[in-house]
Design an enzyme around this catalytic site. Structure first.
Site, PDB file in Angstrom:
ATOM      1  N   ASP A  70       0.811  -1.213   0.000  1.00 43.56           N
ATOM      2  CA  ASP A  70       0.000   0.000   0.000  1.00 43.56           C
ATOM      3  C   ASP A  70       0.849   1.269   0.000  1.00 43.56           C
ATOM      4  OD1 ASP A  70       0.952  -0.429   2.566  1.00 43.56           O
ATOM      5  OD2 ASP A  70      -1.004  -0.669   3.489  1.00 43.56           O
ATOM      6  N   ASN A 137      -7.515  -2.442  14.403  1.00 47.03           N
ATOM      7  CA  ASN A 137      -8.911  -2.753  14.060  1.00 47.03           C
ATOM      8  C   ASN A 137      -9.017  -3.960  13.116  1.00 47.03           C
ATOM      9  OD1 ASN A 137      -7.994  -1.731  11.647  1.00 47.03           O
ATOM     10  ND2 ASN A 137      -9.473  -0.058  11.501  1.00 47.03           N
ATOM     11  N   HIS A 139      -7.276  -4.356  10.254  1.00 47.16           N
ATOM     12  CA  HIS A 139      -7.032  -4.114   8.827  1.00 47.16           C
ATOM     13  C   HIS A 139      -5.729  -4.769   8.366  1.00 47.16           C
ATOM     14  CE1 HIS A 139      -4.877  -0.041   9.677  1.00 47.16           C
ATOM     15  NE2 HIS A 139      -3.968  -0.825   9.148  1.00 47.16           N
ATOM     16  N   GLU A 144      -9.745  -1.616   5.256  1.00 46.27           N
ATOM     17  CA  GLU A 144     -10.388  -1.276   6.520  1.00 46.27           C
ATOM     18  C   GLU A 144     -11.622  -2.167   6.743  1.00 46.27           C
ATOM     19  OE1 GLU A 144      -8.898   0.465   8.581  1.00 46.27           O
ATOM     20  OE2 GLU A 144      -8.336   2.482   7.927  1.00 46.27           O
TER      21      GLU A 144
HETATM   22  C1  GLP Z   1      -0.541   0.586   8.578  1.00 47.14           C
HETATM   23  C2  GLP Z   1      -0.228  -0.227   7.324  1.00 47.14           C
HETATM   24  C3  GLP Z   1      -0.414  -1.700   7.560  1.00 47.14           C
HETATM   25  C4  GLP Z   1       0.243  -2.090   8.859  1.00 47.14           C
HETATM   26  C5  GLP Z   1      -0.455  -1.411  10.007  1.00 47.14           C
HETATM   27  C6  GLP Z   1       0.135  -1.747  11.365  1.00 47.14           C
HETATM   28  O1  GLP Z   1      -1.803   1.122   8.619  1.00 47.14           O
HETATM   29  N1  GLP Z   1      -0.973   0.161   6.175  1.00 47.14           N
HETATM   30  O2  GLP Z   1       0.115  -2.415   6.450  1.00 47.14           O
HETATM   31  O3  GLP Z   1       0.196  -3.467   9.030  1.00 47.14           O
HETATM   32  O4  GLP Z   1      -0.360  -0.015   9.817  1.00 47.14           O
HETATM   33  O5  GLP Z   1       1.220  -0.920  11.640  1.00 47.14           O
HETATM   34  P1  GLP Z   1       2.241  -1.119  12.800  1.00 47.14           P
HETATM   35  O6  GLP Z   1       3.106  -2.252  12.379  1.00 47.14           O
HETATM   36  O7  GLP Z   1       2.999   0.158  12.868  1.00 47.14           O
HETATM   37  O8  GLP Z   1       1.469  -1.416  14.028  1.00 47.14           O
END
Ligand code: GLP
Length: 244
Positions: A70, A137, A139, A144
């Site tokens: 993404d 959440n 995702h 989402e």
């Molecule tokens: C972001 C990314 C996800 C990631 C998530 C968790 O929103 N788009 O791909 O898995 O955050 O992030 P973190 O690893 O910082 O908790």
């Protein structure tokens, strides 16, 4: 019950090592692997191990091809918090990968065209291992809660929860966090041969509990992993496993 292989580790370092071991084995067996990569704070430890193994020449990325999940929309590609910058800073700049073999969706410009372009690229390849983090959440990528599982690459409006979670990367200022992103869809993610989801910390415990319950519910995007036909590993630390 889920057929996902759950690996519970003592801490973040062990979680990173377990996930790295799977990548290292693949790269030794198949030097021209196609890797699906993720951003966020969770994969940093894993990327550090891969960099070390590359520097010591145990693995090479010379023939590896990567596709990221993404990218934020409406910030320049070179913005210090873009996922393009993140990947260069945390992995690509430190390994022997050919930059032409690295792919991320483009967040600038026409999202519809950018989504179609990335979808077409993904449809031409098969990802050997897709790495995932998970949002608090549930995702995955930026899919989402409520996203249809059969969507391909698409633009999303980030939820308030995600904007709040990611504000820490934008000086804790919610107004600075991009409100839209472009992401692989769950359909694209499920196309990968093997999926590895990594998570640490108590704020991920509910998402991990939901995945491991075996439920399939579009309000919990990561529960789509229960539909995957191939191998799925969920590698977590004790805190992220605390609600199972
Ligand atoms: C972001 C990314 C996800 C990631 C998530 C968790 O929103 N788009 O791909 O898995 O955050 O992030 P973190 O690893 O910082 O908790």
């Amino acid at each position: 019950m889920s057929k996902i292989e759950l690996i519970i580790t003592n801490n973040y370092e062990e979680m990173s090592q377990k996930a790295a071991d799977i990548f290292i084995n693949l790269l030794k067996k198949k030097p021209n692997s196609v890797l699906g990569l993720a951003t966020g704070s969770t994969p940093i430890g894993l990327y550090k191990i891969l960099i070390k193994k590359n520097k010591s020449k145990e693995i090479s990325f010379k023939d590896v091809i990567t596709y990221n999940l993404d990218e934020y929309c409406n910030i320049p590609k070179n913005h210090e918090q873009s996922y393009f910058t993140y990947m260069n800073k945390n992995l690509f700049a430190h390994i022997d990968i050919n930059k032409d073999n690295t792919h991320l969706p483009l967040g600038e410009g026409d999202s519809k065209l950018n989504s179609e372009k990335y979808e077409n690229e993904l449809n031409k390849i098969k990802i050997d291992i897709q790495l995932l983090g998970v949002g608090s959440n549930g995702h995955i990528g930026f899919n989402e809660p409520g996203t249809d599982f059969d969507l391909g690459v698409h633009e999303v409006n980030l939820t308030e929860n995600t904007i709040k979670d990611n504000a820490r990367f934008f000086e804790n200022d919610i107004s600075k966090v991009p409100k839209k992103a472009i992401t692989m869809g769950i359909k694209n993610i499920l196309n990968a041969e093997t999926i590895i989801l990594i998570a640490n910390g108590k704020n991920k415990a509910n998402a991990i509990k939901n995945i491991m319950s075996g439920i399939i519910d579009k309000n919990i995007p990561a529960s789509a992993l229960n539909l995957h036909k191939g191998k799925v590993y969920v590698i977590v630390d004790k805190d992220a496993a605390s609600m199972i």
